[in-house]
Design an enzyme around this catalytic site. Structure first.
Site, PDB file in Angstrom:
ATOM      1  N   GLY A  41       0.811  -1.204   0.000  1.00 15.50           N
ATOM      2  CA  GLY A  41       0.000   0.000   0.000  1.00 15.50           C
ATOM      3  C   GLY A  41       0.844   1.252   0.000  1.00 15.50           C
ATOM      4  O   GLY A  41       2.052   1.216  -0.266  1.00 15.50           O
ATOM      5  N   LYS A  57      -0.404   3.901   6.944  1.00 14.65           N
ATOM      6  CA  LYS A  57      -0.307   2.993   5.789  1.00 14.65           C
ATOM      7  C   LYS A  57      -1.703   2.582   5.375  1.00 14.65           C
ATOM      8  O   LYS A  57      -2.459   2.011   6.176  1.00 14.65           O
ATOM      9  CB  LYS A  57       0.528   1.765   6.130  1.00 14.65           C
ATOM     10  CG  LYS A  57       0.421   0.665   5.052  1.00 14.65           C
ATOM     11  CD  LYS A  57       1.497  -0.384   5.171  1.00 14.65           C
ATOM     12  CE  LYS A  57       2.779   0.087   4.538  1.00 14.65           C
ATOM     13  NZ  LYS A  57       3.797  -0.962   4.421  1.00 14.65           N
ATOM     14  N   ASP A 151       9.460 -10.421   6.877  1.00 15.26           N
ATOM     15  CA  ASP A 151       9.931  -9.537   5.808  1.00 15.26           C
ATOM     16  C   ASP A 151      10.924  -8.515   6.367  1.00 15.26           C
ATOM     17  O   ASP A 151      10.849  -7.330   6.065  1.00 15.26           O
ATOM     18  CB  ASP A 151       8.740  -8.819   5.151  1.00 15.26           C
ATOM     19  CG  ASP A 151       9.106  -8.209   3.797  1.00 15.26           C
ATOM     20  OD1 ASP A 151      10.120  -8.636   3.209  1.00 15.26           O
ATOM     21  OD2 ASP A 151       8.382  -7.305   3.337  1.00 15.26           O
TER      22      ASP A 151
END
Length: 599
Positions: A41, A57, A151
């Protein structure tokens, strides 16, 4: 968890102006600039009513349309709200059930590690040691909240004046089970994945340790440990080859080598990582000076500190600076929350822009009382989520109530009179029809002549029944890629069919935790079509092998199940797949075709 990196480049534009397709507000937050964009996003700069900068976000609509993503996203947001470490950006607000999911974290005025290395090159050894130790502490609190980052990469590590900040923890997990990634696409950055993650195996806390070793090598050398190139080539090297550590400084070699072990069990724990940083340091205790970063990188922090000032938003009518403050009902955005069970809860919206003059947030005060500013319990950076309310006069409320009662009385009388006239007219028609039949029967049984004369019934040859008409077949509505989690159900009559919590309650189609599809509506049924049999409306209507449940272990990819509901709808379920063994939730992916009012 904010994704505050503005993008890589020698001179990135940090505070980008809002484009035509960017929103100007998110909930009650007025957006001041765009900080960056990524696969999940876009990230915007905003401010709390008290002037604290936050990063918001906004999740891409493709992910927001997936119910399994929303379920996992809600779970990760609640877990992230329990993460209050010194080296993480705290999550202070979120909305997981709105049209566009979003979350807000404290804004960190510092470049990402990726931007710093690209702009200024590799970092000194002392800086890398402090960096890794801070990231290890961040992982300690993240893992303690039951989250695996999945991540961890240089763009998800921000360099603040007092140490690093790890962000975006948990979002990769939320995206990993969506229909967008169900076709073999893996969430994560290839250059910083662990071997088990690249191979699609079970992900654990040790996966983040491997990524930490890769980040350390990158910070110390300026290049990824397994090189660059196509994602397939990098992933192959991560799984089958050893990293290139020839440029890693000697003091960091043991730390990086142990963290990059192929076997997750052979990797060091977080406590061992910190001990390795201490032993590699010139002193026995890691001390974090104010100038822990090189001067050129620290200068970037100064630039990011000068964020665009927030626009002044006028308070709602009736607000005065001397207003009394009272707690707002509901949970504060930084309050710890337990794991999600079932449907995601409704998260609070933003600050002052959420003002609604017609919905009081607390009991109406007496006439003449001053306006109140409702303020939730303060988070780590002061009060959040201010909602201003203008008190409504009590006399006006009573007058509105009297008007509503009078209107209800008028409509009640009018409606009752209308119903009486309709029923009376229908009753007279019924009675007249019955007496006609009685008279006709009397005449036919009397034997008197003139049976075909006046009052003798219908004209010979005329028909009293309406002419038959052909009813058109109902149109099919198709819903693809539904992730139906065990314990959830579908309602075929909904305009937009989405999984909802509940498996026992007369539902039209539910995935019972006992391992079977269930149809509980009165008159509802299921039919498991034969393998290779083509499902259609005609096939579902014709097949009479009714059952109330079908066990999932009898289903395979491509099998179809007809659903007939007690409310008159017919559905065709086409199985597309099932959740993996290491998935924390059990679900099946299906396509659903619905013919409403076709039964």
């Amino acid at each position: 968890m904010s994704g505050q990196q503005p993008g890589r480049g020698s001179a990135p534009q940090i505070f980008q102006p809002l484009a035509a397709d960017d929103p100007t507000h998110v909930a009650g937050y007025r957006l001041a600039a765009k900080l960056g964009a990524g696969g999940m996003g876009k990230v915007y700069l905003s401010y709390t009513p008290g002037g604290r900068a936050v990063a918001i976000k906004v999740i891409r609509p493709e992910f927001g349309d997936d119910p399994e993503f929303r379920r996992r996203f809600a779970q990760e947001v609640q877990s992230a709200q329990r993460v209050q470490g010194l080296f993480t950006a705290p999550v202070i607000d979120a909305d997981t059930v709105g049209q566009r999911p979003w979350l807000a974290t404290a804004y960190v005025p510092g470049p990402s590690l990726a931007d710093a290395v690209v702009a200024h090159g590799a970092l000194p050894v002392e800086t890398v040691l402090l960096l890794v130790a801070g990231m290890a502490e961040a992982l300690h609190v993240i893992h303690g909240a039951g989250i695996v980052h999945r991540d961890l990469k240089p763009s998800n590590v921000l360099l603040a004046a007092d140490g690093p900040r790890v962000i975006d923890f948990g979002i990769a997990y939320a995206a990993d089970a969506t229909s967008l990634t169900g076709s073999g696409v893996t969430i994560g950055t290839p250059s910083f994945m662990a071997p088990e993650q690249a191979a699609g195996s079970r992900v654990t806390a040790a996966t983040d340790i491997f990524a930490l070793g890769q980040v350390a090598a990158y910070a110390a050398t300026g290049t990824p440990a397994f090189g660059e190139g196509t994602s397939h080539g990098v992933l192959y090297r991560i799984v089958h080859e050893e990293p290139d550590l020839s440029r890693v400084p000697e003091r960091l070699t043991e730390l990086v080598t142990r963290a990059l072990a192929k076997d997750p069990e052979a990797r060091p724990s977080i406590a061992e990582i910190i001990a390795l940083c201490q032993s590699a340091n010139a002193e026995t205790v890691l001390r974090r000076p104010e100038d822990w970063l090189p001067g050129s990188v620290a200068a970037d922090i100064t630039v990011r500190t000068a964020a665009p000032p927030p626009e002044r938003t006028p308070p709602p009518p009736g607000y005065t600076p001397t207003a009394h403050a009272v707690p707002v009902p509901g949970y504060p955005p930084t309050a710890p929350a337990g794991p999600v069970r079932g449907r995601p809860p409704t998260a609070p919206t933003g600050p002052a822009g959420a003002y609604s003059p017609t919905v009081p947030a607390s009991p109406t005060p007496p006439p003449g009382a001053p306006a109140r500013m409702h303020t939730p319990a303060p988070g780590p950076f002061g009060p959040q989520n201010h909602t201003y309310q203008q008190p409504r006069p009590a006399r006006s409320g009573k007058r509105s109530l009297l008007i509503a009662l009078a209107a209800a009385l008028v409509f009640g009388v009018a409606g009752g009179g209308t119903a009486y006239l309709l029923l009376k007219d229908k009753d007279e028609q019924t009675q007249g029809s019955g007496s006609q039949g009685d008279r006709k029967g009397d005449r036919s049984g009397s034997g008197s002549g003139g049976g075909g004369g006046e009052g003798g019934g219908t004209t010979p040859g005329a028909s009293t029944s309406p002419s038959p008409s052909t009813k058109p077949e109902p149109e099919a509505s198709v819903f693809r890629g539904i992730n139906l989690t065990a314990g959830y159900h579908l309602t075929l009559g909904d305009a937009e069919i989405r999984p909802q919590q509940g498996e026992d309650g007369g539902y039209e189609l539910s995935y019972d935790t006992g391992g079977y599809l269930d149809s509980e509506t009165t008159g509802g049924s299921l039919v498991l079509l034969d393998a290779g049999q083509e499902g259609s409306l005609a096939a579902c209507r014709a097949d009479t092998r009714y059952a109330t449940n079908v066990y999932v272990d009898k289903l395979s990819q491509g099998r179809q199940v007809c659903v007939t509901t007690g409310t008159g709808h017919i559905g065709l379920v086409t199985v597309r797949g099932f959740s993996s063994e290491d998935s924390p939730s059990t679900y099946m992916t299906l396509d659903l075709t619905v013919w409403r009012n076709a039964a």
